[in-house]
Write a protein that holds these residues in place. Sequence first.
Motif, PDB file in Angstrom:
ATOM      1  N   HIS A   5       0.851  -1.186   0.000  1.00  0.00           N
ATOM      2  CA  HIS A   5       0.000   0.000   0.000  1.00  0.00           C
ATOM      3  C   HIS A   5       0.889   1.238   0.000  1.00  0.00           C
ATOM      4  CE1 HIS A   5      -3.365  -2.601   0.741  1.00  0.00           C
ATOM      5  NE2 HIS A   5      -2.956  -2.939   1.949  1.00  0.00           N
ATOM      6  N   PHE A   6       0.297   2.382  -0.351  1.00  0.00           N
ATOM      7  CA  PHE A   6       1.015   3.659  -0.299  1.00  0.00           C
ATOM      8  C   PHE A   6       0.127   4.658   0.415  1.00  0.00           C
ATOM      9  CE2 PHE A   6       2.591   7.674  -2.338  1.00  0.00           C
ATOM     10  CZ  PHE A   6       3.881   7.621  -1.845  1.00  0.00           C
ATOM     11  N   LEU A   7       0.210   4.644   1.753  1.00  0.00           N
ATOM     12  CA  LEU A   7      -0.603   5.532   2.575  1.00  0.00           C
ATOM     13  C   LEU A   7       0.191   6.753   3.034  1.00  0.00           C
ATOM     14  CD1 LEU A   7      -2.513   2.912   4.765  1.00  0.00           C
ATOM     15  CD2 LEU A   7      -2.903   3.601   2.394  1.00  0.00           C
ATOM     16  N   THR A   8       1.481   6.573   3.239  1.00  0.00           N
ATOM     17  CA  THR A   8       2.398   7.684   3.517  1.00  0.00           C
ATOM     18  C   THR A   8       3.725   7.345   2.842  1.00  0.00           C
ATOM     19  OG1 THR A   8       3.593   6.926   5.507  1.00  0.00           O
ATOM     20  CG2 THR A   8       1.365   7.817   5.831  1.00  0.00           C
ATOM     21  N   LEU A   9       4.627   8.328   2.783  1.00  0.00           N
ATOM     22  CA  LEU A   9       5.950   8.079   2.223  1.00  0.00           C
ATOM     23  C   LEU A   9       6.719   7.039   3.017  1.00  0.00           C
ATOM     24  CD1 LEU A   9       7.147  11.716   1.392  1.00  0.00           C
ATOM     25  CD2 LEU A   9       6.444   9.969  -0.247  1.00  0.00           C
ATOM     26  N   MET A  10       6.337   6.814   4.269  1.00  0.00           N
ATOM     27  CA  MET A  10       7.042   5.859   5.106  1.00  0.00           C
ATOM     28  C   MET A  10       6.717   4.415   4.752  1.00  0.00           C
ATOM     29  SD  MET A  10       8.592   8.234   6.572  1.00  0.00           S
ATOM     30  CE  MET A  10       9.671   7.169   7.527  1.00  0.00           C
ATOM     31  N   ASP A  11       5.753   4.192   3.859  1.00  0.00           N
ATOM     32  CA  ASP A  11       5.401   2.831   3.459  1.00  0.00           C
ATOM     33  C   ASP A  11       6.410   2.230   2.485  1.00  0.00           C
ATOM     34  OD1 ASP A  11       3.113   2.543   5.005  1.00  0.00           O
ATOM     35  OD2 ASP A  11       1.841   3.497   3.508  1.00  0.00           O
ATOM     36  N   LEU A  12       7.256   3.063   1.902  1.00  0.00           N
ATOM     37  CA  LEU A  12       8.306   2.585   1.011  1.00  0.00           C
ATOM     38  C   LEU A  12       9.667   2.917   1.611  1.00  0.00           C
ATOM     39  CD1 LEU A  12       6.965   3.610  -2.521  1.00  0.00           C
ATOM     40  CD2 LEU A  12       6.469   1.553  -1.197  1.00  0.00           C
ATOM     41  N   SER A  13      10.674   2.171   1.226  1.00  0.00           N
ATOM     42  CA  SER A  13      12.026   2.441   1.702  1.00  0.00           C
ATOM     43  C   SER A  13      12.615   3.625   0.937  1.00  0.00           C
ATOM     44  CB  SER A  13      12.912   1.212   1.488  1.00  0.00           C
ATOM     45  OG  SER A  13      13.144   1.005   0.102  1.00  0.00           O
ATOM     46  N   PRO A  14      13.665   4.258   1.473  1.00  0.00           N
ATOM     47  CA  PRO A  14      14.320   5.335   0.712  1.00  0.00           C
ATOM     48  C   PRO A  14      14.792   4.870  -0.661  1.00  0.00           C
ATOM     49  CG  PRO A  14      15.025   5.408   3.000  1.00  0.00           C
ATOM     50  CD  PRO A  14      14.216   4.148   2.849  1.00  0.00           C
ATOM     51  N   GLN A  15      15.243   3.629  -0.740  1.00  0.00           N
ATOM     52  CA  GLN A  15      15.704   3.104  -2.021  1.00  0.00           C
ATOM     53  C   GLN A  15      14.542   2.958  -3.001  1.00  0.00           C
ATOM     54  OE1 GLN A  15      16.407   1.701   1.017  1.00  0.00           O
ATOM     55  NE2 GLN A  15      18.484   2.564   1.162  1.00  0.00           N
ATOM     56  N   GLU A  16      13.391   2.493  -2.505  1.00  0.00           N
ATOM     57  CA  GLU A  16      12.221   2.364  -3.371  1.00  0.00           C
ATOM     58  C   GLU A  16      11.715   3.718  -3.839  1.00  0.00           C
ATOM     59  OE1 GLU A  16      10.262  -1.808  -1.752  1.00  0.00           O
ATOM     60  OE2 GLU A  16       9.936   0.048  -0.624  1.00  0.00           O
ATOM     61  N   LEU A  17      11.746   4.704  -2.950  1.00  0.00           N
ATOM     62  CA  LEU A  17      11.319   6.048  -3.336  1.00  0.00           C
ATOM     63  C   LEU A  17      12.265   6.647  -4.370  1.00  0.00           C
ATOM     64  CD1 LEU A  17      10.266   7.403   0.171  1.00  0.00           C
ATOM     65  CD2 LEU A  17       8.732   6.980  -1.770  1.00  0.00           C
ATOM     66  N   ALA A  18      13.562   6.436  -4.182  1.00  0.00           N
ATOM     67  CA  ALA A  18      14.533   6.926  -5.169  1.00  0.00           C
ATOM     68  C   ALA A  18      14.281   6.273  -6.526  1.00  0.00           C
ATOM     69  CB  ALA A  18      15.946   6.642  -4.690  1.00  0.00           C
ATOM     70  N   TYR A  19      13.952   4.977  -6.495  1.00  0.00           N
ATOM     71  CA  TYR A  19      13.613   4.276  -7.740  1.00  0.00           C
ATOM     72  C   TYR A  19      12.396   4.928  -8.401  1.00  0.00           C
ATOM     73  CZ  TYR A  19      11.134   0.962 -10.675  1.00  0.00           C
ATOM     74  OH  TYR A  19      10.434   0.406 -11.712  1.00  0.00           O
ATOM     75  N   LEU A  20      11.356   5.235  -7.622  1.00  0.00           N
ATOM     76  CA  LEU A  20      10.140   5.830  -8.183  1.00  0.00           C
ATOM     77  C   LEU A  20      10.429   7.170  -8.841  1.00  0.00           C
ATOM     78  CD1 LEU A  20       7.207   5.156  -5.690  1.00  0.00           C
ATOM     79  CD2 LEU A  20       7.639   4.098  -7.897  1.00  0.00           C
ATOM     80  N   ILE A  21      11.285   7.968  -8.224  1.00  0.00           N
ATOM     81  CA  ILE A  21      11.609   9.273  -8.818  1.00  0.00           C
ATOM     82  C   ILE A  21      12.338   9.077 -10.139  1.00  0.00           C
ATOM     83  CG2 ILE A  21      12.820  11.453  -8.511  1.00  0.00           C
ATOM     84  CD1 ILE A  21      10.279  10.919  -6.711  1.00  0.00           C
ATOM     85  N   ASP A  22      13.323   8.190 -10.158  1.00  0.00           N
ATOM     86  CA  ASP A  22      14.036   7.916 -11.408  1.00  0.00           C
ATOM     87  C   ASP A  22      13.088   7.359 -12.461  1.00  0.00           C
ATOM     88  OD1 ASP A  22      16.423   8.770 -10.333  1.00  0.00           O
ATOM     89  OD2 ASP A  22      17.146   6.756  -9.854  1.00  0.00           O
ATOM     90  N   ARG A  23      12.212   6.465 -12.024  1.00  0.00           N
ATOM     91  CA  ARG A  23      11.288   5.831 -12.964  1.00  0.00           C
ATOM     92  C   ARG A  23      10.297   6.851 -13.535  1.00  0.00           C
ATOM     93  NH1 ARG A  23      10.699   2.675 -16.993  1.00  0.00           N
ATOM     94  NH2 ARG A  23       8.670   1.669 -17.147  1.00  0.00           N
ATOM     95  N   SER A  24       9.821   7.767 -12.690  1.00  0.00           N
ATOM     96  CA  SER A  24       8.871   8.774 -13.167  1.00  0.00           C
ATOM     97  C   SER A  24       9.510   9.695 -14.194  1.00  0.00           C
ATOM     98  CB  SER A  24       8.313   9.587 -11.990  1.00  0.00           C
ATOM     99  OG  SER A  24       9.338  10.310 -11.331  1.00  0.00           O
ATOM    100  N   ILE A  25      10.770  10.023 -14.009  1.00  0.00           N
ATOM    101  CA  ILE A  25      11.476  10.859 -14.982  1.00  0.00           C
ATOM    102  C   ILE A  25      11.620  10.111 -16.302  1.00  0.00           C
ATOM    103  CG2 ILE A  25      13.706  11.931 -15.490  1.00  0.00           C
ATOM    104  CD1 ILE A  25      13.923  12.553 -12.457  1.00  0.00           C
ATOM    105  N   THR A  26      11.906   8.810 -16.224  1.00  0.00           N
ATOM    106  CA  THR A  26      12.017   7.992 -17.430  1.00  0.00           C
ATOM    107  C   THR A  26      10.680   7.876 -18.154  1.00  0.00           C
ATOM    108  OG1 THR A  26      13.841   6.693 -16.511  1.00  0.00           O
ATOM    109  CG2 THR A  26      12.594   5.697 -18.310  1.00  0.00           C
ATOM    110  N   ILE A  27       9.613   7.614 -17.398  1.00  0.00           N
ATOM    111  CA  ILE A  27       8.269   7.509 -17.986  1.00  0.00           C
ATOM    112  C   ILE A  27       7.885   8.810 -18.684  1.00  0.00           C
ATOM    113  CG2 ILE A  27       5.814   7.408 -17.351  1.00  0.00           C
ATOM    114  CD1 ILE A  27       6.613   5.253 -15.278  1.00  0.00           C
ATOM    115  N   LYS A  28       8.200   9.933 -18.068  1.00  0.00           N
ATOM    116  CA  LYS A  28       7.893  11.236 -18.662  1.00  0.00           C
ATOM    117  C   LYS A  28       8.660  11.429 -19.970  1.00  0.00           C
ATOM    118  CE  LYS A  28       8.132  16.185 -17.513  1.00  0.00           C
ATOM    119  NZ  LYS A  28       8.479  17.157 -16.441  1.00  0.00           N
TER     120      LYS A  28
END
Length: 305
Positions: A5-28
Motif C-alpha cells: 500500500h502507499f498511505l504515507t511516504l514511510m510505506d516505502l524504503s528510501p531506495q524504493e522512493l529513489a527508484y520511483l523518482i528515477d522511474r517517473s522521470i524515465t516515464i515522462k
Amino acid sequence: MALRHFLTLMDLSPQELAYLIDRSITIKRELAENGPVYTPLKNRTLAMIFEKSSTRTRVSFETGMTQFGGHALFLSPRDSQLGRGEPVGDTARVLSEMVDAVMIRTFSHESIESFADASSIPVINALSDDYHPCQLLADMQTWTECRGPVKGKTAVWVGDGNNMCHSWINAARQFDFHLRIACPEGFEPDQDILEAAGSRVKIVRDPLAAAEGAHLITTDVWASMGQEEEQAARMASFKGFQVNEAMLDAADDDVMFLHCLPAHRGEEVSETLLDDPRAFVWQEAGNRLHAQKALLEFLMVGRID
C-alpha cells in the motif's frame, strides 16, 4: 508479488522512493518521445474514491491509467454505498474482488488505514487530512529534474502544519534533506511526526530567516478543505507568512518555489509569484501524472529494472 500500500511516504524504503523518482522521470521522457505506447496496465482497473473535490488528482490518475492501457473508475459518496453508511472494511473487501487497485481521497486518515487493512489489493492515499504523499512524489521529481540530487539540501515549508507539511517532514526523512518549517504559534505540525524526523527538521518562527540560503521554498493555502469557516481567523494568524519575491531573494541563487495548488494569489503567495521564473508550479502539477504512473506500475507490476 507481495501486496503493498502507499498511505504515507514511510510505506516505502528510501531506495524504493529513489527508484520511483528515477522511474517517473524515465516515464515522462519516453511519453514525450514515443507517445502513450507503453501499456503495462492493459485491462486493469483503478477504483478512485473521492470524498473531497479534486482537479489535479482525478485528472492525473485517470489519464495515467488510460495512457497505461487501463481504466479508472470514479466513485463519489453519491456513487457508492460508503455514502450510505456501508462499513469501510466491507467496501474494501467488495472492491478487492472486482478491481486491481484503489485510490482514496478523503478526510480521515484512519479511514484509509482501515480500508487498507481489509483490502487484498493495493490502496493509495490520494490525500487525507494527515498526509498527501502522492503530491510529494511529484515535488521530489520536480526538484530532482531541475536541480539534481536533493540529499543534504535545505527546503523551507511556510504556513500551516497541515497534511502537506506532514508529508514534507516525511520526505526530509526519506530523501535525506533538511527542512525548516516557518509557521505561526498554534499551527505547528503533529508533534509525533515532527519528533520522528529528529534533527533534519526544525521550526523557525521568522519566515524570512527560514528562507535564508534555502534551495527550495514551498507553501499551501492557509485554510484547507473543511476549514473554510476559519478563513478570516487564519488570514489574521498568518499575516507576515506570505511567500513573495523578497523571500526568494533571501534564499540560494538557484532557489525553486513549489506549490501543490490551487493557490490563492494575494494570500499565501504574492499576486505575481507563480509567474516568477523561480516558480516551477506548472511543471510540478504536470509531474503528478508521471509520478503516479510510476507508483501505479510499481504497486501493480513491480520494479522495471
